[in-house]
Design a protein around this motif. Structure first.
Motif, PDB file in Angstrom:
ATOM      1  N   GLN A  96       0.809  -1.207   0.000  1.00 14.29           N
ATOM      2  CA  GLN A  96       0.000   0.000   0.000  1.00 14.29           C
ATOM      3  C   GLN A  96       0.849   1.267   0.000  1.00 14.29           C
ATOM      4  O   GLN A  96       0.487   2.248  -0.644  1.00 14.29           O
ATOM      5  CB  GLN A  96      -0.938   0.022   1.200  1.00 14.29           C
ATOM      6  N   LEU A  97       1.973   1.241   0.674  1.00 18.30           N
ATOM      7  CA  LEU A  97       2.732   2.474   0.881  1.00 18.30           C
ATOM      8  C   LEU A  97       4.009   2.577   0.057  1.00 18.30           C
ATOM      9  O   LEU A  97       4.542   3.674  -0.114  1.00 18.30           O
ATOM     10  CB  LEU A  97       3.078   2.617   2.370  1.00 18.30           C
ATOM     11  N   GLY A  98       4.531   1.452  -0.407  1.00 16.66           N
ATOM     12  CA  GLY A  98       5.791   1.502  -1.152  1.00 16.66           C
ATOM     13  C   GLY A  98       6.967   1.768  -0.230  1.00 16.66           C
ATOM     14  O   GLY A  98       6.983   1.354   0.923  1.00 16.66           O
ATOM     15  N   SER A  99       7.949   2.500  -0.733  1.00 20.83           N
ATOM     16  CA  SER A  99       9.172   2.719   0.042  1.00 20.83           C
ATOM     17  C   SER A  99       9.175   4.030   0.826  1.00 20.83           C
ATOM     18  O   SER A  99      10.122   4.309   1.559  1.00 20.83           O
ATOM     19  CB  SER A  99      10.391   2.684  -0.882  1.00 20.83           C
ATOM     20  N   GLN A 100       8.142   4.837   0.693  1.00 19.28           N
ATOM     21  CA  GLN A 100       8.044   6.108   1.411  1.00 19.28           C
ATOM     22  C   GLN A 100       6.770   6.094   2.241  1.00 19.28           C
ATOM     23  O   GLN A 100       5.677   6.008   1.684  1.00 19.28           O
ATOM     24  CB  GLN A 100       7.973   7.274   0.417  1.00 19.28           C
ATOM     25  N   ALA A 101       6.895   6.173   3.557  1.00 22.53           N
ATOM     26  CA  ALA A 101       5.696   6.109   4.397  1.00 22.53           C
ATOM     27  C   ALA A 101       5.955   6.719   5.760  1.00 22.53           C
ATOM     28  O   ALA A 101       7.103   6.859   6.194  1.00 22.53           O
ATOM     29  CB  ALA A 101       5.266   4.651   4.569  1.00 22.53           C
ATOM     30  N   ASP A 102       4.875   7.047   6.410  1.00 22.35           N
ATOM     31  CA  ASP A 102       4.929   7.438   7.807  1.00 22.35           C
ATOM     32  C   ASP A 102       4.927   6.154   8.638  1.00 22.35           C
ATOM     33  O   ASP A 102       4.150   5.232   8.359  1.00 22.35           O
ATOM     34  CB  ASP A 102       3.720   8.311   8.151  1.00 22.35           C
ATOM     35  N   ALA A 103       5.752   6.090   9.655  1.00 23.31           N
ATOM     36  CA  ALA A 103       5.898   4.865  10.447  1.00 23.31           C
ATOM     37  C   ALA A 103       4.585   4.457  11.113  1.00 23.31           C
ATOM     38  O   ALA A 103       4.249   3.271  11.154  1.00 23.31           O
ATOM     39  CB  ALA A 103       6.991   5.050  11.499  1.00 23.31           C
ATOM     40  N   LEU A 104       3.835   5.416  11.606  1.00 24.48           N
ATOM     41  CA  LEU A 104       2.583   5.088  12.287  1.00 24.48           C
ATOM     42  C   LEU A 104       1.576   4.465  11.324  1.00 24.48           C
ATOM     43  O   LEU A 104       0.892   3.499  11.671  1.00 24.48           O
ATOM     44  CB  LEU A 104       1.981   6.329  12.950  1.00 24.48           C
ATOM     45  N   ILE A 105       1.505   4.975  10.106  1.00 18.02           N
ATOM     46  CA  ILE A 105       0.586   4.421   9.109  1.00 18.02           C
ATOM     47  C   ILE A 105       0.990   2.984   8.769  1.00 18.02           C
ATOM     48  O   ILE A 105       0.146   2.084   8.699  1.00 18.02           O
ATOM     49  CB  ILE A 105       0.561   5.284   7.835  1.00 18.02           C
TER      50      ILE A 105
END
Length: 109
Positions: free
Chosen positions: A61-70
């Motif tokens: 869903q997020l790929g390689s860039q994401a917020d840790a909480l999400i």
């Protein structure tokens, strides 16, 4: 906190999946009759798969860039959603008598 690699997103998702399993065991802590399936290797393989599913879905869903909480929340929610889907699925038809435990029984919790 921002995650900037595939492995980081997957790892935080796995941590969410592991937290879900920890919550499951926390709920069983006062149960004097632990289910028989906890002694089977198949149970632990499915458990590991559910934890990895959390990481995989977070990464998908997020790929390689994401917020840790999400990423953590997706990892936490993935096993719960699968369990809810399995509980809502109709029971397959069959004969009379007792049937052996299956993955469906494990996922129904």
């Amino acid at each position: 906190m921002a995650l900037e690699s595939d492995l980081a997103v997957f790892g935080v998702g796995v941590a969410g999946g592991a937290a879900n399993e920890l919550l499951h065991w926390w709920g069983l802590r006062e149960n004097p009759n632990l289910p028989e399936y906890v002694k089977r290797i198949f149970y632990w393989v499915v458990t590991l798969g559910m934890i990895l599913l959390g990481g995989g879905l977070a990464w998908l869903q997020l790929g390689s860039q994401a917020d840790a909480l999400i990423a953590f929340q997706i990892g936490l929610a993935a096993p719960m959603l699968l369990q809810k889907l399995m509980k809502a699925a109709p029971e397959p038809g069959g004969g009379m008598g007792a049937k052996p435990a299956s993955v469906r029984d494990f996922l129904r919790g």
